[in-house]
Scaffold this active site. Structure first.
Site, PDB file in Angstrom:
ATOM      1  N   HIS A   1       0.852  -1.199   0.000  1.00  0.00           N
ATOM      2  CA  HIS A   1       0.000   0.000   0.000  1.00  0.00           C
ATOM      3  C   HIS A   1       0.884   1.243   0.000  1.00  0.00           C
ATOM      4  CE1 HIS A   1      -2.768   3.117   1.341  1.00  0.00           C
ATOM      5  NE2 HIS A   1      -3.701   2.360   0.785  1.00  0.00           N
TER       6      HIS A   1
ATOM      7  N   SER B   1     -11.220   6.568   3.769  1.00  0.00           N
ATOM      8  CA  SER B   1     -11.808   7.658   4.546  1.00  0.00           C
ATOM      9  C   SER B   1     -13.301   7.819   4.318  1.00  0.00           C
ATOM     10  CB  SER B   1     -11.075   8.974   4.251  1.00  0.00           C
ATOM     11  OG  SER B   1     -10.987   9.202   2.870  1.00  0.00           O
TER      12      SER B   1
ATOM     13  N   GLU C   1      -3.432   3.552  -7.080  1.00  0.00           N
ATOM     14  CA  GLU C   1      -3.886   4.574  -6.135  1.00  0.00           C
ATOM     15  C   GLU C   1      -2.901   5.753  -6.183  1.00  0.00           C
ATOM     16  OE1 GLU C   1      -6.365   3.088  -2.587  1.00  0.00           O
ATOM     17  OE2 GLU C   1      -4.361   2.328  -2.251  1.00  0.00           O
TER      18      GLU C   1
HETATM   19  O1  LIG Z   1      -5.661   4.351   0.384  1.00  0.00           O
HETATM   20  C1  LIG Z   1      -6.822   4.111   0.079  1.00  0.00           C
HETATM   21  C2  LIG Z   1      -7.382   2.736   0.149  1.00  0.00           C
HETATM   22  O2  LIG Z   1      -6.408   1.780   0.351  1.00  0.00           O
HETATM   23  C3  LIG Z   1      -7.737   5.183  -0.342  1.00  0.00           C
HETATM   24  O3  LIG Z   1      -7.967   6.029   0.739  1.00  0.00           O
HETATM   25  P1  LIG Z   1      -9.163   7.081   0.613  1.00  0.00           P
HETATM   26  O4  LIG Z   1     -10.405   6.325   0.263  1.00  0.00           O
HETATM   27  O5  LIG Z   1      -9.218   7.695   2.001  1.00  0.00           O
HETATM   28  O6  LIG Z   1      -8.769   8.069  -0.431  1.00  0.00           O
END
Ligand SMILES: O=C(CO)COP(=O)(O)O
Length: 214
Positions: A85, A195, A133
């Site tokens: 991650h 979040s 991401e």
């Molecule tokens: O890092 C994330 C999921 O692993 C995404 O985070 P958010 O949904 O808070 O943007």
């Protein structure tokens, strides 16, 4: 579309989110998993929700203080694990080692990546799925699929070029059913989010909206 809720180290009640996710998954037929802190894996799994680890170490049993053993993770109810991650970056050799460790323990794997080039490298390691991401969009209000649709399409193409069997997820800023639907239209097989659920006043209402976009 698979919806994976990563609780990170947010100060939410993991059981409240897990119970809500289980109920919404059962009512809708959607696949929803919750990824809590390692210390909370067993009690989250006991709710009956699909439970994922946030990380597993590349090592086997032995003298590895502080490691998160894949076998122990599975024994405590995890069915899969995130690897690499954005907030838990690994070296390439350790990403490979963690995928192999997860395979030994029969855990499904999603290797995370910042961009399409890293998605190609992650796919080459042979996980079940990769997730793109963009770090700058994590924790924000705008979904990756809206802010940067090209990065999702390029990630899908990058994984396809390496190994068509590897699914592609996207994440960052996902919080609504429309975000899920847009991600699916771009070729994503699922979304990772944190979040939008972990910081919500009513996680169940957010999850119900999310599955409406499948
Ligand atoms: O890092 C994330 C999921 O692993 C995404 O985070 P958010 O949904 O808070 O943007």
């Amino acid at each position: 579309m698979f919806i994976l809720v990563n609780l990170k180290a947010y100060p939410c009640d993991p059981i409240e989110v897990a119970t809500a996710a289980r109920d919404v998954a059962e009512a809708s037929g959607a696949r929803i998993a919750v990824s809590p802190q390692a210390a909370d894996l067993a009690r989250v799994a006991e709710t009956g929700v699909e439970t994922w680890a946030q990380h597993v170490s590349p090592n086997e049993h032995g003298s590895h203080t502080g490691s998160t053993l894949a076998e122990a993770t599975a024994d405590n109810g995890a069915e899969g694990t995130l690897i690499n991650h954005s907030e838990k970056r690994l070296k390439l050799a350790d990403i490979d080692g963690s995928v192999r460790a997860a395979e030994r323990a029969d855990l499904e794997t999603i290797v995370c990546a910042n961009n399409p080039a890293q998605v190609g490298a992650a796919a080459a390691v042979g996980p079940d799925a990769v997730a793109v991401e963009p770090p700058e969009l994590i924790g924000g209000d705008v979904s990756v699929a809206t802010a940067d649709p090209g990065i999702v399409e390029d990630a899908v193409a990058a994984a396809e070029a390496v190994d068509p069997a590897v699914d592609v997820f996207c994440g960052a800023g996902v919080s609504t059913g429309e975000d899920v639907s847009t991600a699916g239209d771009l070729g994503a097989a699922g979304v990772l989010l944190a979040s939008g659920v972990a910081r919500a006043d009513d996680p169940e209402a957010v999850l119900e909206d999310l599955v409406s976009g499948i």
